[in-house]
Design a protein around this motif. Structure first.
Motif, PDB file in Angstrom:
ATOM      1  N   ASP A   1       0.587  -1.321  -0.060  1.00  0.00           N
ATOM      2  CA  ASP A   1       0.120   0.089   0.023  1.00  0.00           C
ATOM      3  C   ASP A   1       0.844   1.193  -0.117  1.00  0.00           C
ATOM      4  O   ASP A   1       0.483   2.211  -0.526  1.00  0.00           O
ATOM      5  CB  ASP A   1      -0.909  -0.042   1.147  1.00  0.00           C
ATOM      6  N   ASP A   2       1.785   1.100   0.502  1.00  0.00           N
ATOM      7  CA  ASP A   2       2.860   2.502   0.737  1.00  0.00           C
ATOM      8  C   ASP A   2       4.058   2.339  -0.176  1.00  0.00           C
ATOM      9  O   ASP A   2       5.050   3.048   0.105  1.00  0.00           O
ATOM     10  CB  ASP A   2       3.305   2.484   2.180  1.00  0.00           C
ATOM     11  N   ALA A   3       3.930   1.482  -1.250  1.00  0.00           N
ATOM     12  CA  ALA A   3       5.035   1.215  -2.511  1.00  0.00           C
ATOM     13  C   ALA A   3       5.455   2.794  -2.994  1.00  0.00           C
ATOM     14  O   ALA A   3       6.597   3.013  -3.246  1.00  0.00           O
ATOM     15  CB  ALA A   3       4.771   0.210  -3.215  1.00  0.00           C
ATOM     16  N   VAL A   4       4.107   3.674  -3.201  1.00  0.00           N
ATOM     17  CA  VAL A   4       4.316   4.948  -3.967  1.00  0.00           C
ATOM     18  C   VAL A   4       4.993   5.936  -2.937  1.00  0.00           C
ATOM     19  O   VAL A   4       3.976   6.111  -2.189  1.00  0.00           O
ATOM     20  CB  VAL A   4       3.177   5.352  -4.452  1.00  0.00           C
ATOM     21  N   VAL A   5       6.267   6.419  -3.061  1.00  0.00           N
ATOM     22  CA  VAL A   5       6.658   7.253  -2.246  1.00  0.00           C
ATOM     23  C   VAL A   5       6.508   8.608  -2.457  1.00  0.00           C
ATOM     24  O   VAL A   5       6.050   9.502  -1.755  1.00  0.00           O
ATOM     25  CB  VAL A   5       8.149   6.935  -1.913  1.00  0.00           C
ATOM     26  N   ARG A   6       6.814   8.914  -3.759  1.00  0.00           N
ATOM     27  CA  ARG A   6       6.758  10.331  -4.209  1.00  0.00           C
ATOM     28  C   ARG A   6       7.471  11.476  -3.446  1.00  0.00           C
ATOM     29  O   ARG A   6       7.162  12.512  -3.036  1.00  0.00           O
ATOM     30  CB  ARG A   6       5.299  10.915  -4.263  1.00  0.00           C
ATOM     31  N   ASP A   7       8.789  11.058  -3.288  1.00  0.00           N
ATOM     32  CA  ASP A   7       9.488  12.005  -2.356  1.00  0.00           C
ATOM     33  C   ASP A   7      10.179  12.808  -3.406  1.00  0.00           C
ATOM     34  O   ASP A   7      11.118  12.518  -4.034  1.00  0.00           O
ATOM     35  CB  ASP A   7      10.691  11.102  -1.736  1.00  0.00           C
ATOM     36  N   ILE A   8       9.799  14.231  -3.347  1.00  0.00           N
ATOM     37  CA  ILE A   8      10.457  15.198  -4.377  1.00  0.00           C
ATOM     38  C   ILE A   8      11.951  15.404  -4.037  1.00  0.00           C
ATOM     39  O   ILE A   8      12.678  15.654  -4.927  1.00  0.00           O
ATOM     40  CB  ILE A   8       9.379  16.553  -4.591  1.00  0.00           C
ATOM     41  N   VAL A   9      11.898  15.502  -2.669  1.00  0.00           N
ATOM     42  CA  VAL A   9      13.511  15.976  -2.497  1.00  0.00           C
ATOM     43  C   VAL A   9      14.512  14.927  -2.716  1.00  0.00           C
ATOM     44  O   VAL A   9      15.476  15.622  -3.494  1.00  0.00           O
ATOM     45  CB  VAL A   9      13.599  16.250  -0.813  1.00  0.00           C
ATOM     46  N   THR A  10      14.380  13.705  -2.671  1.00  0.00           N
ATOM     47  CA  THR A  10      15.167  12.616  -3.058  1.00  0.00           C
ATOM     48  C   THR A  10      14.941  12.220  -4.540  1.00  0.00           C
ATOM     49  O   THR A  10      15.983  11.669  -4.778  1.00  0.00           O
ATOM     50  CB  THR A  10      15.117  11.570  -2.144  1.00  0.00           C
ATOM     51  N   GLY A  11      13.872  12.552  -4.991  1.00  0.00           N
ATOM     52  CA  GLY A  11      13.562  12.195  -6.443  1.00  0.00           C
ATOM     53  C   GLY A  11      13.303  10.617  -6.655  1.00  0.00           C
ATOM     54  O   GLY A  11      13.142  10.028  -7.595  1.00  0.00           O
ATOM     55  N   ARG A  12      12.862  10.097  -5.282  1.00  0.00           N
ATOM     56  CA  ARG A  12      12.273   8.633  -5.311  1.00  0.00           C
ATOM     57  C   ARG A  12      11.010   8.398  -5.358  1.00  0.00           C
ATOM     58  O   ARG A  12      10.287   9.082  -4.534  1.00  0.00           O
ATOM     59  CB  ARG A  12      12.974   7.944  -4.083  1.00  0.00           C
ATOM     60  N   TYR A  13      10.397   7.769  -6.578  1.00  0.00           N
ATOM     61  CA  TYR A  13       8.961   7.900  -6.861  1.00  0.00           C
ATOM     62  C   TYR A  13       8.382   6.695  -6.027  1.00  0.00           C
ATOM     63  O   TYR A  13       7.454   6.700  -5.377  1.00  0.00           O
ATOM     64  CB  TYR A  13       8.599   7.930  -8.427  1.00  0.00           C
ATOM     65  N   ILE A  14       9.264   5.485  -6.003  1.00  0.00           N
ATOM     66  CA  ILE A  14       8.612   4.286  -5.565  1.00  0.00           C
ATOM     67  C   ILE A  14       9.808   3.678  -4.601  1.00  0.00           C
ATOM     68  O   ILE A  14      10.888   4.134  -4.851  1.00  0.00           O
ATOM     69  CB  ILE A  14       8.034   3.252  -6.654  1.00  0.00           C
ATOM     70  N   ASP A  15       9.153   2.842  -3.735  1.00  0.00           N
ATOM     71  CA  ASP A  15      10.128   1.950  -2.693  1.00  0.00           C
ATOM     72  C   ASP A  15      10.198   0.750  -3.593  1.00  0.00           C
ATOM     73  O   ASP A  15       9.242  -0.032  -3.365  1.00  0.00           O
ATOM     74  CB  ASP A  15       9.543   2.055  -1.549  1.00  0.00           C
ATOM     75  N   ARG A  16      11.279   0.216  -4.037  1.00  0.00           N
ATOM     76  CA  ARG A  16      11.392  -0.953  -4.777  1.00  0.00           C
ATOM     77  C   ARG A  16      11.391  -1.936  -3.778  1.00  0.00           C
ATOM     78  O   ARG A  16      10.953  -3.075  -4.417  1.00  0.00           O
ATOM     79  CB  ARG A  16      12.604  -0.970  -5.659  1.00  0.00           C
ATOM     80  N   ASP A  17      11.578  -2.036  -2.660  1.00  0.00           N
ATOM     81  CA  ASP A  17      11.795  -3.014  -1.657  1.00  0.00           C
ATOM     82  C   ASP A  17      10.044  -3.607  -1.437  1.00  0.00           C
ATOM     83  O   ASP A  17       9.849  -4.472  -0.799  1.00  0.00           O
ATOM     84  CB  ASP A  17      12.326  -2.845  -0.420  1.00  0.00           C
ATOM     85  N   LYS A  18       9.144  -2.737  -1.843  1.00  0.00           N
ATOM     86  CA  LYS A  18       7.709  -2.874  -1.609  1.00  0.00           C
ATOM     87  C   LYS A  18       6.985  -3.295  -2.811  1.00  0.00           C
ATOM     88  O   LYS A  18       5.637  -3.194  -2.903  1.00  0.00           O
ATOM     89  CB  LYS A  18       7.078  -1.585  -0.794  1.00  0.00           C
ATOM     90  N   ILE A  19       7.662  -3.740  -3.720  1.00  0.00           N
ATOM     91  CA  ILE A  19       6.940  -4.126  -4.944  1.00  0.00           C
ATOM     92  C   ILE A  19       7.592  -5.726  -5.200  1.00  0.00           C
ATOM     93  O   ILE A  19       8.883  -5.796  -5.265  1.00  0.00           O
ATOM     94  CB  ILE A  19       7.157  -3.273  -6.222  1.00  0.00           C
ATOM     95  N   HIS A  20       6.908  -6.608  -5.482  1.00  0.00           N
ATOM     96  CA  HIS A  20       7.236  -8.133  -5.405  1.00  0.00           C
ATOM     97  C   HIS A  20       6.844  -8.745  -6.643  1.00  0.00           C
ATOM     98  O   HIS A  20       5.745  -8.465  -7.412  1.00  0.00           O
ATOM     99  CB  HIS A  20       6.340  -8.524  -4.228  1.00  0.00           C
ATOM    100  N   TYR A  21       7.616  -9.477  -6.816  1.00  0.00           N
ATOM    101  CA  TYR A  21       7.367 -10.641  -7.877  1.00  0.00           C
ATOM    102  C   TYR A  21       6.348 -11.807  -7.455  1.00  0.00           C
ATOM    103  O   TYR A  21       6.553 -11.957  -5.979  1.00  0.00           O
ATOM    104  CB  TYR A  21       8.689 -11.358  -8.449  1.00  0.00           C
ATOM    105  N   VAL A  22       5.440 -12.126  -8.223  1.00  0.00           N
ATOM    106  CA  VAL A  22       4.320 -13.155  -7.804  1.00  0.00           C
ATOM    107  C   VAL A  22       5.085 -14.589  -7.870  1.00  0.00           C
ATOM    108  O   VAL A  22       4.573 -15.559  -7.342  1.00  0.00           O
ATOM    109  CB  VAL A  22       3.070 -12.860  -8.261  1.00  0.00           C
TER     110      VAL A  22
END
Length: 386
Positions: free
Chosen positions: A170-191
Motif C-alpha cells: 500500500d505504501d510502495a509509492v513514495v513520491r519523495d520530491i526532495v530525493t527524487g524517489r517515486y517508489i520504494d522498490r523493496d515494496k514491489i514484489h514478484y508473484v
C-alpha cells in the motif's frame, strides 16, 4: 452451524441490455436504439444508485447471444462500459463480467484494478468462463476444454490476479520530491506464479487497488463452480426456486468456504431472482404473457429453477424479506425482465417497503463496495511476510 442473518440484506441488479427477457426490446418504454450508447447505462446505473443498491452487474461474453427469434444480438464491453459509468456515480458498486478463458490474467488484473481507481474503490469482478468452441476460434490459441479443466484454469487465474493486486504494498509509492524517489522498490514484489495453464512473474504495472482486492463474484449455479466460489468469491450467486433450496445452497457454499480455511461470514450468498413487476398483479401477468409470446416462450426457461416473481412490488418485497429473515440467503441478484420499467419499480416500490421493515439500508454508510458488503480491506500477503 448456520449463521444468523445480517442486519440488512444485499441487493444487486443485473443490467442485461434491454432487460433479462429476450423480447424486452420490443416493450413500449424500452429504448433499443440506445443499447450501444454509454449514456443508456449511465442512466440505468444512476437509477439503481437512487435506490441505494449494493451494486450493478453487466454480463459479457466472447460470443453473440443465441440467434433465437427477434432477440437482441451484440453487446458492449462490460468493463469499459462501467469505467465510463464510474465518474457519473458516487457510491454504487460496479461489477462487470470479465472472462478469464483465452484472456491473460495480467491484463484482467490491471483492468479491474484500474476500474477500482476510476470508481474510487467501487469495483468488483464477476468471473466469466468460455466453453464455446466458436469463441475459442476467435483467438486460435487453444481449443475449448471440458468444464472441470475450464474451472480449474479459472481458479488459477483468480489466484494469480489477486496476487498481482498484492504485488504492490500500500505504501510502495513514495513520491519523495526532495530525493527524487517515486517508489520504494523493496515494496514491489514478484508473484512468481506457476501453473499448468500459465506462468506469471509480475509485478503488476498498477499499484494496489483502493480496496486492496476488488470484490470477486462467482456464479455457482452449477456445482462445477463451487470450488472457485468457496476459495475466492466475496459474492456467490445461486439459483433456487424456494427458500428451503436456497438455504441448502447457502449452507453448502458456507461449508465449502469453511473447509478451505475461510470465514464463511465473509462470503455473501445471493439468490438470483427474475422479476416482472406492475402495480397490479394481473397487469404483471399480462406483461409476462406478452413477453413470452413475442419471445416464442411458453413459460419460464430457467434451468436450474430460479426464483421468478411476476407480481407487485409489495409482493416481491414480502418474498425477499421472508427469504432473508429465514436465513436462506444474504441477499438477491435481481434480473429485471424490462429496463427501465422493472428497475424503477424495484427502486421506487420494493426498496421503500424493505426499508420500512428494517431489512435494507436507508443510506450508504461507506464509499466502497467492500463497505456496502461489510467486508474489511484485506491485508497484503507480501507485506505480512516481510
Amino acid at each position: 452451524m448456520p449463521s444468523a442473518p445480517a442486519a440488512h440484506l444485499h441487493l444487486g441488479v443485473d443490467l442485461d441490455g434491454a432487460g433479462h427477457h429476450p423480447a424486452a426490446w420490443r416493450e413500449p418504454n424500452v429504448r433499443p436504439a440506445e443499447l450501444f450508447a454509454a449514456d443508456y447505462f449511465v442512466d440505468l446505473v444512476q437509477r439503481a444508485e437512487r435506490g441505494r443498491l449494493d451494486f450493478v452487474t453487466i454480463g459479457d461474453s466472447f460470443g453473440l447471444q443465441p440467434a433465437a427469434r427477434g432477440d437482441v444480438r451484440g453487446r458492449l464491453d462490460a468493463l469499459l462500459t462501467l469505467a465510463r459509468v464510474a465518474p457519473t456515480t458516487r457510491a454504487i458498486g460496479l461489477v462487470p463480467e470479465v472472462t478469464v478463458t483465452h484472456t491473460e490474467p495480467f491484463h484482467v488484473s490491471k483492468n479491474i484494478a484500474t476500474l477500482d481507481y476510476v470508481s474510487h474503490g467501487r469495483a468488483g469482478w464477476k468471473v466469466g468462463v468460455s466453453s464455446d468452441p466458436s469463441e475459442a476460434c476467435h483467438f486460435g490459441r487453444k481449443a475449448a476444454v471440458p468444464d472441470p479443466e475450464l474451472y480449474e484454469e479459472a481458479e488459477a487465474a483468480v489466484d494469480v490476479i489477486v496476487r498481482l493486486w498484492d504485488s504492490w504494498e500500500d505504501d510502495a509509492v513514495v513520491r519523495d520530491i526532495v530525493t527524487g524517489r517515486y517508489i520504494d522498490r523493496d515494496k514491489i514484489h514478484y508473484v512468481d506464479f506457476e501453473s499448468r495453464f500459465f506462468n506469471v512473474r509480475g509485478p503488476s504495472i498498477t499499484p494496489r487497488p483502493p480496496q486492496g482486492h476488488p470484490i470477486v463474484a462467482v456464479d455457482a449455479t452449477r456445482d462445477v463452480a463451487l470450488v472457485i466460489a468457496a476459495t475466492h468469491a466475496d459474492i456467490v450467486f445461486v439459483d433456487a426456486a424456494d427458500a428451503g433450496r436456497a438455504r441448502q445452497r447457502r449452507d453448502r457454499v458456507r461449508a465449502a468456504a469453511r473447509a478451505v480455511g475461510r470465514d464463511p461470514d465473509t462470503v455473501a450468498v445471493l439468490a438470483n431472482v427474475d422479476i416482472v413487476l406492475e402495480h397490479d398483479a394481473a397487469a404483471a401477468r399480462s406483461v409476462r404473457r406478452r413477453l413470452d409470446a413475442r419471445g416464442g416462450r411458453s413459460g419460464p426457461a430457467a434451468q436450474p429453477p430460479t426464483l421468478d416473481v411476476v407480481g407487485t412490488p409489495f409482493g416481491l418485497a414480502g418474498i425477499l424479506e421472508d427469504w432473508f429473515t429465514r436465513g436462506a440467503v444474504d441477499g438477491f441478484n435481481v434480473r429485471p425482465a424490462r429496463l427501465p420499467d422493472d428497475l424503477d419499480l424495484l427502486v421506487d416500490g420494493v426498496v421503500p417497503v424493505l426499508r420500512e421493515r428494517g431489512v435494507f439500508r436507508l443510506a450508504y454508510e461507506g464509499t466502497t463496495l467492500r463497505d456496502h458488503l461489510g467486508l474489511a480491506r484485506p491485508l497484503n500477503r507480501y507485506a505480512a511476510t516481510t
